[in-house]
Scaffold this active site. Structure first.
Site, PDB file in Angstrom:
ATOM      1  N   GLY A 168      57.766 -14.401  13.539  1.00 48.62           N
ATOM      2  CA  GLY A 168      57.749 -13.656  14.796  1.00 48.62           C
ATOM      3  C   GLY A 168      58.597 -12.406  14.761  1.00 48.62           C
ATOM      4  CB  SER A 169      61.781 -11.458  13.206  1.00 44.47           C
ATOM      5  OG  SER A 169      62.521 -12.140  14.191  1.00 44.47           O
ATOM      6  CB  SER A 184      66.740 -12.230  11.807  1.00 48.80           C
ATOM      7  OG  SER A 184      66.784 -13.601  12.164  1.00 48.80           O
ATOM      8  CB  SER A 193      67.531 -16.959  15.189  1.00 44.59           C
ATOM      9  OG  SER A 193      67.247 -16.785  13.805  1.00 44.59           O
ATOM     10  CB  THR A 224      65.544 -15.878   9.365  1.00 45.84           C
ATOM     11  OG1 THR A 224      65.191 -16.303  10.682  1.00 45.84           O
ATOM     12  CG2 THR A 224      64.365 -16.096   8.442  1.00 45.84           C
ATOM     13  NE  ARG A 253      55.140 -18.974  20.041  1.00 42.21           N
ATOM     14  CZ  ARG A 253      56.042 -19.936  20.029  1.00 42.21           C
ATOM     15  NH1 ARG A 253      57.061 -19.857  19.199  1.00 42.21           N
ATOM     16  NH2 ARG A 253      55.936 -20.973  20.840  1.00 42.21           N
ATOM     17  CD  GLU A 310      55.086 -19.250  15.506  1.00 40.50           C
ATOM     18  OE1 GLU A 310      56.159 -19.570  16.020  1.00 40.50           O
ATOM     19  OE2 GLU A 310      54.932 -18.181  14.868  1.00 40.50           O
ATOM     20  CG  HIS A 339      34.773  -5.669  -0.852  1.00 38.35           C
ATOM     21  ND1 HIS A 339      33.910  -4.910  -1.614  1.00 38.35           N
ATOM     22  CD2 HIS A 339      35.075  -4.921   0.242  1.00 38.35           C
ATOM     23  CE1 HIS A 339      33.724  -3.731  -1.016  1.00 38.35           C
ATOM     24  NE2 HIS A 339      34.416  -3.722   0.112  1.00 38.35           N
ATOM     25  CE  LYS A 358      62.954 -20.994  10.893  1.00 44.47           C
ATOM     26  NZ  LYS A 358      63.207 -19.993  11.913  1.00 44.47           N
TER      27      LYS A 358
HETATM   28  O1  PA5 Z   1      58.036 -18.002  15.698  1.00 47.79           O
HETATM   29  C1  PA5 Z   1      59.002 -18.413  15.074  1.00 47.79           C
HETATM   30  O2  PA5 Z   1      59.894 -19.114  15.585  1.00 47.79           O
HETATM   31  C2  PA5 Z   1      59.141 -18.064  13.620  1.00 47.79           C
HETATM   32  O3  PA5 Z   1      58.028 -17.409  13.137  1.00 47.79           O
HETATM   33  C3  PA5 Z   1      60.411 -17.211  13.449  1.00 47.79           C
HETATM   34  O4  PA5 Z   1      60.234 -15.952  14.006  1.00 47.79           O
HETATM   35  C4  PA5 Z   1      60.754 -17.124  11.973  1.00 47.79           C
HETATM   36  O5  PA5 Z   1      61.013 -18.406  11.475  1.00 47.79           O
HETATM   37  C5  PA5 Z   1      61.964 -16.237  11.738  1.00 47.79           C
HETATM   38  O6  PA5 Z   1      63.016 -16.529  12.604  1.00 47.79           O
HETATM   39  P1  PA5 Z   1      63.751 -15.327  13.329  1.00 47.79           P
HETATM   40  O7  PA5 Z   1      62.694 -14.610  14.089  1.00 47.79           O
HETATM   41  O8  PA5 Z   1      64.772 -15.939  14.207  1.00 47.79           O
HETATM   42  O9  PA5 Z   1      64.336 -14.496  12.234  1.00 47.79           O
END
Ligand code: PA5
Length: 357
Positions: free
Chosen positions: A61-62, A104, A106, A109, A156, A242, A258, A352
């Site tokens: 998501g980041s 990131s 959080s 990561t 996200r 997600e 292709h 994780k």
């Molecule tokens: O949606 C999520 O929780 C993940 O895809 C996170 O974004 C990913 O694990 C990375 O974590 P962060 O966005 O805190 O760096």
């Protein structure tokens, strides 16, 4: 609830949304506006003198913020390559002439912390975007400029906070132009889309809600086209994963012609469980439009359904935001009509935890 009931039922079971993802989505236009202010803050940014490349570090998501930046910056006049890094290995070319964004949500990561550390060792010019965590501790103790964004969301659901400050930094460093104004001008458009796409009116006029009901019991296959439409397709895929906890896949024109086009020839029962969503725009290049039409013609007898979605907006920023918002609502509605709370991501949490063990 049986699938057929889901498809015809126009009520939205909002009680399933226990953790309030709909409310978060409703605040997205405001988030983009706030992210513009964060990006325009007094942060001391590195010099752009002699830069040869831009690299965006980040996962999931980041990490998609890097794809957004890569897709939008060329349009906004960036003359340097933008490379996204989603893993443990920082590209070998990164040195003191590289601008690195470490992103990131959080701040904790593993892969992003790892590559950010490598970038520091190589003397890259780093800017971070985070709501806290270890990344912020590291950047603060090393005087690395950091955009501090609000915490408490799922990554996200924070795309505005994650991507807009990067575009803003590039703008303030004189590397792109006009893009902040475009984000600002897109906010009223997003407010208007909220009325159309949001949970206030879930009749057949609500495109995301209609599509979500079509997708019940199908695997979404999201097609974009090279450039920002491919980024939108990847965003949709991840949101289906997600939010709705379903398998989903993405690809883009012309590359998919292709290889993937052939893949719909067999495994009839699997193909019938797939619904292809082709993301486009009114000004799709003629050769791409022709490819989309031919592809649909070739595969529609094999797949369970095909839906074309056309981005709206007067420029690339608006069209990308429009598609992101449409896809976000579609994935959340799909979650709700299939009984899934969109917010929790137990599998990622468990994964994780095991990695840390
Ligand atoms: O949606 C999520 O929780 C993940 O895809 C996170 O974004 C990913 O694990 C990375 O974590 P962060 O966005 O805190 O760096």
């Amino acid at each position: 609830m049986a699938a057929d009931q889901n498809k015809s039922d126009s009520s939205l079971p909002t009680e399933v949304d226990k953790s309030g993802m709909l409310e978060v989505l409703e605040k997205f236009p405001g988030q983009v506006a706030e992210a513009i202010d964060i990006g325009q803050s007094e942060l001391q940014l590195p010099s752009a003198e002699g830069l040869r490349a831009v690299v965006v570090l980040g996962m999931g998501g980041s990490g998609i913020s890097g794809d957004v930046v890569a897709a939008l910056s060329a349009d906004a006049g960036l003359k340097l390559p933008v490379v996204t890094c989603k893993g443990y290995d920082l590209p070998k070319f990164v040195d003191s002439d590289t601008l690195v964004f470490a992103v990131s949500y959080s701040g904790n990561t593993e892969e992003t912390l790892d590559t950010a550390g490598q970038a520091m060792e190589r003397g890259a010019r780093i800017v971070a975007v985070s709501s806290g965590g270890r990344l912020t501790e590291i950047t603060e103790s090393n005087s690395i400029p950091t955009f501090h964004i609000p915490g408490g969301l799922q990554p996200r659901a924070a795309l505005g906070y994650l991507a807009v400050p990067i575009m803003s930094a590039l703008d303030r460093m004189g590397m792109v132009s006009g893009v902040v104004d475009r984000f600002r001008a897109a906010c009223p458009m997003l407010e208007a889309r909220l009325i159309e796409y949001g949970p206030g009116a879930t009749g057949d006029d609500n495109g995301p809600f209609r599509l979500a009901r079509e997708l019940v019991d199908f695997v979404p296959i999201v097609y974009g086209a090279e450039g920002y439409l491919a980024v939108a397709a990847s965003r949709w895929k991840a949101q289906f994963n997600e939010m709705a906890k379903v398998p989903a896949f993405h690809n883009y024109f012309p590359e998919l012609n292709h290889n993937e086009t052939v893949g719909w020839e067999n495994l009839a029962d699997v193909c019938r469980r797939c619904h292809v969503i082709a993301l486009g725009e009114p000004a799709l290049p003629a050769r791409i439009e022709k490819r989309v039409k031919i592809t649909i013609d070739l595969i529609q007898g094999s797949v369970g359904g095909v839906t074309r979605i056309c981005a709206r907006g007067s420029n690339t920023v608006e069209r990308l935001l429009d598609l992101v918002y449409f896809g976000d609502f579609t994935s959340v509605y799909l979650a709700l009509v299939t009984g899934q709370d969109p917010t929790p991501i137990a599998r990622i949490d468990e994964f994780k935890k095991r990695m840390a063990g």
